[in-house]
Design an enzyme around this catalytic site. Structure first.
Site, mmCIF file in Angstrom:
data_model
loop_
_atom_site.group_PDB
_atom_site.id
_atom_site.type_symbol
_atom_site.label_atom_id
_atom_site.label_comp_id
_atom_site.label_asym_id
_atom_site.label_seq_id
_atom_site.Cartn_x
_atom_site.Cartn_y
_atom_site.Cartn_z
ATOM 1 N N GLY A 9 3.216 -6.326 -0.718
ATOM 2 C CA GLY A 9 5.105 -5.994 -0.294
ATOM 3 C C GLY A 9 6.329 -6.068 -0.747
ATOM 4 O O GLY A 9 7.613 -6.074 -0.478
ATOM 5 N N GLY A 20 -1.071 -6.392 4.846
ATOM 6 C CA GLY A 20 0.155 -6.882 5.068
ATOM 7 C C GLY A 20 1.100 -5.942 6.411
ATOM 8 O O GLY A 20 0.824 -5.317 7.408
ATOM 9 N N GLY A 21 2.035 -4.714 5.830
ATOM 10 C CA GLY A 21 3.064 -4.433 6.253
ATOM 11 C C GLY A 21 2.672 -3.342 6.627
ATOM 12 O O GLY A 21 2.883 -2.811 7.931
ATOM 13 N N GLU A 59 1.943 -16.886 -0.055
ATOM 14 C CA GLU A 59 3.346 -17.037 1.000
ATOM 15 C C GLU A 59 2.719 -18.721 1.368
ATOM 16 O O GLU A 59 3.895 -19.100 0.976
ATOM 17 C CB GLU A 59 3.339 -16.150 2.601
ATOM 18 C CG GLU A 59 4.113 -14.881 1.322
ATOM 19 C CD GLU A 59 3.488 -13.602 2.406
ATOM 20 O OE1 GLU A 59 3.834 -13.951 3.641
ATOM 21 O OE2 GLU A 59 3.770 -12.519 2.336
ATOM 22 N N GLU A 67 -5.201 -10.548 -4.206
ATOM 23 C CA GLU A 67 -3.951 -10.406 -3.763
ATOM 24 C C GLU A 67 -2.399 -10.504 -4.944
ATOM 25 O O GLU A 67 -2.254 -11.792 -4.719
ATOM 26 C CB GLU A 67 -3.618 -10.973 -2.980
ATOM 27 C CG GLU A 67 -4.169 -10.818 -1.454
ATOM 28 C CD GLU A 67 -3.613 -10.312 -0.037
ATOM 29 O OE1 GLU A 67 -3.003 -9.753 0.427
ATOM 30 O OE2 GLU A 67 -3.012 -11.376 0.361
ATOM 31 N N ASN A 102 -2.976 -8.581 7.946
ATOM 32 C CA ASN A 102 -2.572 -9.482 8.721
ATOM 33 C C ASN A 102 -1.034 -9.483 8.574
ATOM 34 O O ASN A 102 0.115 -8.845 8.067
ATOM 35 C CB ASN A 102 -2.475 -10.313 6.699
ATOM 36 C CG ASN A 102 -1.345 -11.521 6.133
ATOM 37 O OD1 ASN A 102 -0.954 -12.045 7.910
ATOM 38 N ND2 ASN A 102 -1.005 -11.621 5.846
ATOM 39 N N TRP A 103 -0.801 -9.649 10.192
ATOM 40 C CA TRP A 103 0.235 -9.688 10.453
ATOM 41 C C TRP A 103 1.561 -10.542 10.250
ATOM 42 O O TRP A 103 3.028 -10.400 10.468
ATOM 43 C CB TRP A 103 -0.073 -9.786 11.780
ATOM 44 C CG TRP A 103 -0.253 -8.731 12.684
ATOM 45 C CD1 TRP A 103 -1.413 -7.254 12.026
ATOM 46 C CD2 TRP A 103 -1.285 -8.727 14.060
ATOM 47 N NE1 TRP A 103 -1.944 -6.883 13.152
ATOM 48 C CE2 TRP A 103 -2.020 -7.644 14.584
ATOM 49 C CE3 TRP A 103 -0.751 -9.092 15.550
ATOM 50 C CZ2 TRP A 103 -1.867 -7.077 15.747
ATOM 51 C CZ3 TRP A 103 -0.667 -9.179 16.585
ATOM 52 C CH2 TRP A 103 -1.138 -7.810 16.929
ATOM 53 N N LYS A 104 0.789 -11.739 9.441
ATOM 54 C CA LYS A 104 2.346 -12.607 9.376
ATOM 55 C C LYS A 104 3.171 -12.857 10.073
ATOM 56 O O LYS A 104 2.749 -12.564 11.264
ATOM 57 C CB LYS A 104 3.207 -11.872 7.943
ATOM 58 C CG LYS A 104 2.698 -11.011 6.800
ATOM 59 C CD LYS A 104 3.325 -10.868 5.565
ATOM 60 C CE LYS A 104 2.580 -10.122 4.573
ATOM 61 N NZ LYS A 104 2.740 -10.192 3.464
ATOM 62 N N SER A 135 0.476 -4.327 -1.079
ATOM 63 C CA SER A 135 0.939 -3.181 -1.042
ATOM 64 C C SER A 135 -0.592 -1.570 -0.551
ATOM 65 O O SER A 135 0.459 -0.623 -0.773
ATOM 66 C CB SER A 135 1.932 -2.482 -1.625
ATOM 67 O OG SER A 135 3.275 -3.268 -1.975
ATOM 68 N N HIS A 154 -3.610 -18.106 1.387
ATOM 69 C CA HIS A 154 -2.259 -16.362 1.170
ATOM 70 C C HIS A 154 -1.621 -17.299 0.383
ATOM 71 O O HIS A 154 -0.713 -18.312 0.387
ATOM 72 C CB HIS A 154 -2.220 -15.913 2.524
ATOM 73 C CG HIS A 154 -1.356 -14.828 2.869
ATOM 74 N ND1 HIS A 154 0.240 -14.938 1.783
ATOM 75 C CD2 HIS A 154 -1.182 -13.203 2.646
ATOM 76 C CE1 HIS A 154 0.355 -13.385 1.828
ATOM 77 N NE2 HIS A 154 -0.473 -12.651 2.293
#
Ligand code: PEP
Length: 253
Positions: free
Chosen positions: A174, A235-236, A95, A168, A9-11, A214, A93
């Site tokens: 994150g 993600g990251g 977010e 998640e 997930n590149w956000k 994470s 998600h």
């Protein structure tokens, strides 16, 4: 044997130049043991299509509208995403639930819109730190899961559940604080059992449940060793080719 799925997930990250560098490195790094997917910002879909169409990778976007078309400024219809060869989308998600006030009912409607339009939804669910500390983890997960099961059940065909879940925990996204493999397994087993109760054991066994929060190359193997962890939403670490490839390779066992 169900193949593990590792999805990035590149956000709201990336640029034409950085995407190109990343895609060139990961494109040929998908082991046979694993399925791979990338969720980019919609504006980069043509670029991602150019690199990944015809490969073993799937790709898609991070959200879609629950409506097919119309006066919904700024939203993205499933049919638009499909025009660029995408086969998947994230929905729900944390977010989006937090910053855009998306309810579980709306998330379920988006999942159905995706299914109707021919995209596989990856539905994200997870508890906040407060909910975990109040021993409300399972209540929260059930409240997020049930509307999706109810609305998506009519799409069940040949004992095959049509969508993917990503557990998640919000406190792990994150933050660098991953759920322990045992914490992940406990919730994944709860999700699978809920499927078994509603839809039967055979369907439940086939449902893919990813863990997200994470995930890195160094902790992926222990998570993937859990019976009910069918892969990861990353993600990251999905923005760093070396780290992402390390996670793909952790599926080799
Ligand atoms: C995510 O955004 O879905 C996620 C899991 O992020 P991270 O891996 O950075 O925690």
């Amino acid at each position: 044997m169900k193949k593990k799925l590792v999805a990035g997930n590149w956000k709201m990250n990336g640029s034409l130049a950085s995407n190109e560098a990343l895609l060139k490195e990961v494109r040929d790094a998908l082991p046979l043991s694993c399925e791979g997917a990338v969720f980019c910002s919609a504006v980069y879909l043509p670029q991602v299509q150019g690199f990944l169409a015809g490969s073993a990778w799937s790709y898609g976007v991070q959200d879609v509208s629950c409506y097919a078309q119309g006066a919904y400024t700024g939203d993205l219809a499933v049919s638009m995403v499909r025009e660029f060869g995408a086969t998947m989308t994230l929905v729900g998600h944390s977010e989006r639930r937090t910053y855009h006030g998306e309810s579980s009912e709306l998330v379920a409607k988006k999942a159905v819109a995706a299914l109707e339009g021919g995209l596989t939804p990856v539905v994200c669910i997870g508890e906040s730190l407060h909910e975990r500390e109040q021993a409300l983890t399972f209540d929260t997960i059930a409240a997020q899961l049930d509307p999706v099961i109810e609305k998506a059940s009519p799409f069940l065909a040949n004992q095959c559940w049509p969508l993917i879940f990503a557990y998640e925990p919000v406190w792990a996204i994150g933050t660098g604080r991953t759920a322990t493999p045992e914490q992940a397994q406990e919730v994944h087993a709860f999700i699978r059992n809920r499927f078994a109760t509603c839809l039967g054991v055979a369907v439940a066994a086939g449902v893919k449940i990813l863990y997200g929060g994470s995930v890195k190359a160094e902790n992926a193997k222990a998570l993937f060793a859990q019976a009910d962890v069918d892969g990861a939403l990353v993600g990251g670490a999905a923005l760093q080719a070396k780290e992402f490839i390390g996670i793909l390779n952790a599926t080799l066992g």
